[in-house]
Design a protein around this motif. Structure first.
Motif, mmCIF file in Angstrom:
data_model
loop_
_atom_site.group_PDB
_atom_site.id
_atom_site.type_symbol
_atom_site.label_atom_id
_atom_site.label_comp_id
_atom_site.label_asym_id
_atom_site.label_seq_id
_atom_site.Cartn_x
_atom_site.Cartn_y
_atom_site.Cartn_z
ATOM 1 N N ASN A 216 0.813 -1.222 0.000
ATOM 2 C CA ASN A 216 0.000 0.000 0.000
ATOM 3 C C ASN A 216 0.842 1.265 0.000
ATOM 4 O O ASN A 216 0.295 2.367 0.092
ATOM 5 N N ASP A 218 3.527 4.206 -1.458
ATOM 6 C CA ASP A 218 3.529 5.003 -2.691
ATOM 7 C C ASP A 218 4.467 4.430 -3.748
ATOM 8 O O ASP A 218 4.169 4.484 -4.951
ATOM 9 N N ARG A 221 2.722 1.836 -5.731
ATOM 10 C CA ARG A 221 1.793 2.425 -6.699
ATOM 11 C C ARG A 221 2.543 2.975 -7.902
ATOM 12 O O ARG A 221 2.084 2.856 -9.051
ATOM 13 N N THR A 222 3.700 3.557 -7.637
ATOM 14 C CA THR A 222 4.523 4.069 -8.746
ATOM 15 C C THR A 222 4.982 2.925 -9.643
ATOM 16 O O THR A 222 4.984 3.046 -10.879
ATOM 17 N N ARG A 224 3.456 0.097 -10.110
ATOM 18 C CA ARG A 224 2.293 -0.350 -10.889
ATOM 19 C C ARG A 224 2.027 0.601 -12.043
ATOM 20 O O ARG A 224 1.669 0.185 -13.153
#
Length: 322
Positions: A216, A218, A221-222, A224
């Protein structure tokens, strides 16, 4: 970094000194404890007690007794058992250490591999039926006492199913690695599995939480957003960062187990390691052997703590100034 390492090992030496003083006071300065009476026997007359106290330096002032004991234990290495006269403490510890190392290293490889696989799989399958099932297996492993599980394993492999299924399992005991590697592994197989089952569950649950938390973040997410596959994100990013607390916990657990925390496993399976040596010394109230094994255990725990702190300082420079 060098200054931090020197400072950390200096504090470790101070801790070891404090532990040695505390252990000495517990065993030799506690009111009502008379080592001379233990050495001489229950029905010893006062003259015999006085002679024993003089022979072992028990009639000297307390600081002198401490210094003499540490000299005999650590420098001259000729401190003898109070129960088995002529049997020195340090050679007994040296002889038992390879057995404990064989048990702990083998079990550690198993529980680390199983814990990483279980924890990573549970995190990857979070929200699915396999996730709670994997964690349930981990909880079961944590909940089973090592001495009970060891006795059940012995009952099944040595009695109930020995002739039909487990005829290849040797009786409890230990064979030196240099003597016969195959028998060495066979004698340690079930002790490895018994000890590893407890720690695999702990590590799996801890790793799952760390990986789920990392997924979860950051930077994940980057990753992904850049189009990386979920498998690569899980292995290369989330798992890699989540292993730091696992390595820290492993260092502490390994140090404690090598120091004798695997006592119950060694006793149940008849392994003549540090834990078994400590157990026998406690049964006979053999104070020099108990003191030697306690200091040995403290050394490995303190050393493991120091190495973990240095590793943290290497990974995170902020820890050097904490």
């Amino acid at each position: 970094m060098l200054r931090f390492i020197v400072k950390r090992f200096a504090s470790a030496l101070l801790v070891m000194f404090a532990i040695s003083v505390l252990v000495f006071l517990i065993f030799f300065a506690t009111p009502g404890v008379d080592p001379a009476a233990r050495i001489a026997g229950r029905n010893a007359d006062p003259a015999t007690l006085a002679q024993v106290r003089h022979s072992f330096g028990l009639d000297r002032p307390m600081p002198i007794r401490y210094l003499l004991m540490m000299r005999h234990l650590l420098i001259d290495r000729d401190l003898e058992s109070f129960v088995n006269r002529g049997s020195r403490v340090i050679p007994q510890i040296v002889q038992a250490t390879p057995v404990t190392l064989s048990l702990v290293i083998g079990a550690a490889l198993i529980w680390m591999a199983a814990g990483i696989i279980m924890g990573t799989a549970a995190a990857a399958l979070r929200g699915k039926a396999a996730d709670p099932l994997i964690m349930l297996v981990g909880v079961v492993g944590v909940s089973l006492p090592a001495y009970w599980l060891g006795e059940v394993v012995n009952l099944i492999t040595q009695k109930q199913l020995h002739s039909s299924v487990f005829s290849w399992v040797p009786p409890p005991g230990y064979v030196d690695l240099s003597h016969d590697p195959g028998q060495w592994a066979l004698h340690l197989l079930f002790p490895w599995l018994t000890l590893a089952l407890l720690y695999a569950g702990i590590y799996a649950r801890l790793l799952r939480g760390e990986v789920v938390s990392a997924l979860n973040e950051d930077y994940v997410r980057t990753a992904r957003a850049k189009g990386l596959s979920e498998r690569r994100i899980l292995i290369r990013h989330a798992l890699r960062c989540s292993l730091i607390p696992i390595v820290s916990l492993f260092g502490l657990d390994f140090g404690a187990l090598v120091g004798g925390a695997a006592l119950l496993t060694e006793v149940v399976f008849g392994l003549p390691g540090i834990g078994k040596l400590t157990f026998d010394a406690l049964q006979n109230l053999d104070l020099p052997v108990i003191m030697g094994t306690v200091l040995y255990a403290a050394f490995f725990v303190v050393l493991a703590n120091a190495l973990v702190d240095i590793l943290y300082a290497r990974l995170d420079p902020r820890a050097r100034h904490a």
